[in-house]
Design a protein around this motif. Structure first.
Motif, PDB file in Angstrom:
ATOM      1  N   SER A 197      -4.938  -1.458   8.294  1.00  0.00           N
ATOM      2  CA  SER A 197      -6.123  -0.661   8.604  1.00  0.00           C
ATOM      3  C   SER A 197      -7.187  -1.534   9.266  1.00  0.00           C
ATOM      4  CB  SER A 197      -6.672   0.002   7.337  1.00  0.00           C
ATOM      5  OG  SER A 197      -7.200  -0.958   6.438  1.00  0.00           O
TER       6      SER A 197
ATOM      7  N   ASN B  58      -4.751  -3.285   3.484  1.00  0.00           N
ATOM      8  CA  ASN B  58      -6.067  -2.637   3.483  1.00  0.00           C
ATOM      9  C   ASN B  58      -7.098  -3.620   4.020  1.00  0.00           C
ATOM     10  OD1 ASN B  58      -5.786   0.107   2.268  1.00  0.00           O
ATOM     11  ND2 ASN B  58      -4.890  -1.048   0.575  1.00  0.00           N
ATOM     12  N   SER B  59      -7.295  -3.562   5.343  1.00  0.00           N
ATOM     13  CA  SER B  59      -8.144  -4.549   6.006  1.00  0.00           C
ATOM     14  C   SER B  59      -9.465  -3.981   6.501  1.00  0.00           C
ATOM     15  CB  SER B  59      -7.371  -5.153   7.190  1.00  0.00           C
ATOM     16  OG  SER B  59      -8.156  -6.050   7.919  1.00  0.00           O
TER      17      SER B  59
ATOM     18  N   ASN C 228     -15.170   0.592   2.588  1.00  0.00           N
ATOM     19  CA  ASN C 228     -14.561  -0.527   1.863  1.00  0.00           C
ATOM     20  C   ASN C 228     -13.912  -0.095   0.549  1.00  0.00           C
ATOM     21  OD1 ASN C 228     -15.922  -1.777   3.933  1.00  0.00           O
ATOM     22  ND2 ASN C 228     -17.107  -3.159   2.641  1.00  0.00           N
TER      23      ASN C 228
ATOM     24  N   THR D 131     -10.054   2.356   0.990  1.00  0.00           N
ATOM     25  CA  THR D 131      -8.922   1.629   0.398  1.00  0.00           C
ATOM     26  C   THR D 131      -8.231   2.465  -0.669  1.00  0.00           C
ATOM     27  OG1 THR D 131      -9.963  -0.508   0.845  1.00  0.00           O
ATOM     28  CG2 THR D 131      -8.317  -0.448  -0.921  1.00  0.00           C
TER      29      THR D 131
ATOM     30  N   THR E 161      -4.353   3.930   0.082  1.00  0.00           N
ATOM     31  CA  THR E 161      -3.284   3.481  -0.813  1.00  0.00           C
ATOM     32  C   THR E 161      -2.645   4.674  -1.518  1.00  0.00           C
ATOM     33  OG1 THR E 161      -4.467   1.396  -1.112  1.00  0.00           O
ATOM     34  CG2 THR E 161      -2.703   1.896  -2.686  1.00  0.00           C
TER      35      THR E 161
ATOM     36  N   ASN F  14      -4.531  -6.242  -0.257  1.00  0.00           N
ATOM     37  CA  ASN F  14      -5.922  -5.851  -0.070  1.00  0.00           C
ATOM     38  C   ASN F  14      -6.733  -7.029   0.464  1.00  0.00           C
ATOM     39  OD1 ASN F  14      -5.476  -3.248  -1.134  1.00  0.00           O
ATOM     40  ND2 ASN F  14      -5.788  -3.992  -3.231  1.00  0.00           N
TER      41      ASN F  14
ATOM     42  N   VAL G 232     -12.654  -3.527  -4.777  1.00  0.00           N
ATOM     43  CA  VAL G 232     -11.279  -3.706  -4.287  1.00  0.00           C
ATOM     44  C   VAL G 232     -10.584  -4.841  -5.040  1.00  0.00           C
ATOM     45  CG1 VAL G 232      -9.858  -4.144  -2.252  1.00  0.00           C
ATOM     46  CG2 VAL G 232     -11.947  -2.784  -2.035  1.00  0.00           C
TER      47      VAL G 232
ATOM     48  N   THR H 229      -7.093  -4.251  -7.162  1.00  0.00           N
ATOM     49  CA  THR H 229      -5.907  -5.102  -7.065  1.00  0.00           C
ATOM     50  C   THR H 229      -5.383  -5.468  -8.451  1.00  0.00           C
ATOM     51  OG1 THR H 229      -6.790  -6.039  -5.005  1.00  0.00           O
ATOM     52  CG2 THR H 229      -4.985  -7.227  -6.065  1.00  0.00           C
TER      53      THR H 229
END
Length: 257
Positions: free
Chosen positions: A17, A94-95, A119, A123, A127, A143, A166, A170
């Motif tokens: 992304s 997930n960028s 952000n 994400t 996902t 992530n 984020v 994770t």
């Protein structure tokens, strides 16, 4: 690239992304160079040429998909386009992200919505949308967090908080998702990295950060996007299958947890 890396992700389908420029584009280039079929994501029509230029530089198959991940519908749109093309997802990075750098007293609810909706919520939704299409037994979720999630400078209240979200995703997903989906879930946290987006932080923010950058143990410089991309690619390799729940900080030792 070594001979062992070339083709090591051949036939894998990778969504990155926010990948028309910056770190995301570098991740696309790295994964594609290893043979992955890559999905370049850009948020608005005026970035299409940038995405197409990136495609023209790649060897393995790639597509570009316009989807604004700060919207409720954007994440599903990105997943649907990927599955329509290749029928599966092996790698999700997930960028996509952005920052607002202001004194705390000046940060607003508009800033909150802008940053947190992309952000954090972006994400979360991307996902969720990808899960049922993951290749069971070998898929990867990575992530892109930030050194700011654990060592934020002044002026990044909302950004650091969104990346902390984020970071926590994770930790939670690394325990919850692998038994169900056969994936691994890891995070990569860049330190200051030489991108156009970082330059956009402004001269004042750079004045604040420069003394910190100068103290980086591995070298008094900012990181290169390709250095972040290499760490992401490592986590996507088959031989990284036992790495799960890791928070890899790629910052030259600027922050040591």
């Amino acid at each position: 690239m070594s001979a062992t890396q070339e083709g090591s992700l051949a036939g894998k389908v990778a969504i990155v992304s926010g990948s028309n420029a910056g770190i995301g584009a570098a991740i696309i280039a790295e994964l594609n160079s290893r043979g992955a079929y890559t999905v370049i994501n850009y948020p608005f029509p005026h970035f299409r040429d940038e995405a197409e230029k990136l495609i023209s530089s790649l060897k393995a198959p790639a597509i570009a998909v316009e989807a604004d991940l700060s919207t409720v519908s954007g994440p599903q749109k990105l997943v649907d386009a990927t599955v329509a093309k290749w029928g599966k997802i092996d790698i999700l990075v997930n960028s996509a992200g952005l920052a607002v750098n202001k004194p705390f007293e000046e940060q607003t609810l508009d800033d909150w919505d802008l940053v947190v909706n992309l952000n954090g919520r972006g994400t979360f939704l991307l996902t969720q949308a990808a899960l049922k299409h993951l290749t069971k037994g070998g898929s990867r979720i990575v992530n892109i967090v930030s050194i700011s999630s654990r060592g934020p400078p002044p002026g990044q209240t909302i950004y650091a908080g969104s990346k902390g979200m984020v970071d926590s995703f994770t930790r939670c997903w690394a325990k919850e998702l692998p038994p169900k989906y056969g994936c691994t879930v890891n995070a990569v946290s860049p330190g200051p990295t030489k991108t156009a987006g970082f330059a956009d932080a402004g001269e004042e923010q750079m004045k604040i950060l420069q003394p910190t950058i100068d103290q980086t143990p591995a070298g008094a410089r900012m990181g290169e996007p390709s250095e972040i991309a290499y760490a992401v690619a490592f986590l996507c390799e088959e031989r990284a299958r036992w790495v799960n729940g890791e928070h890899m900080v790629v910052c030259g030792g600027l922050f040591v947890d």
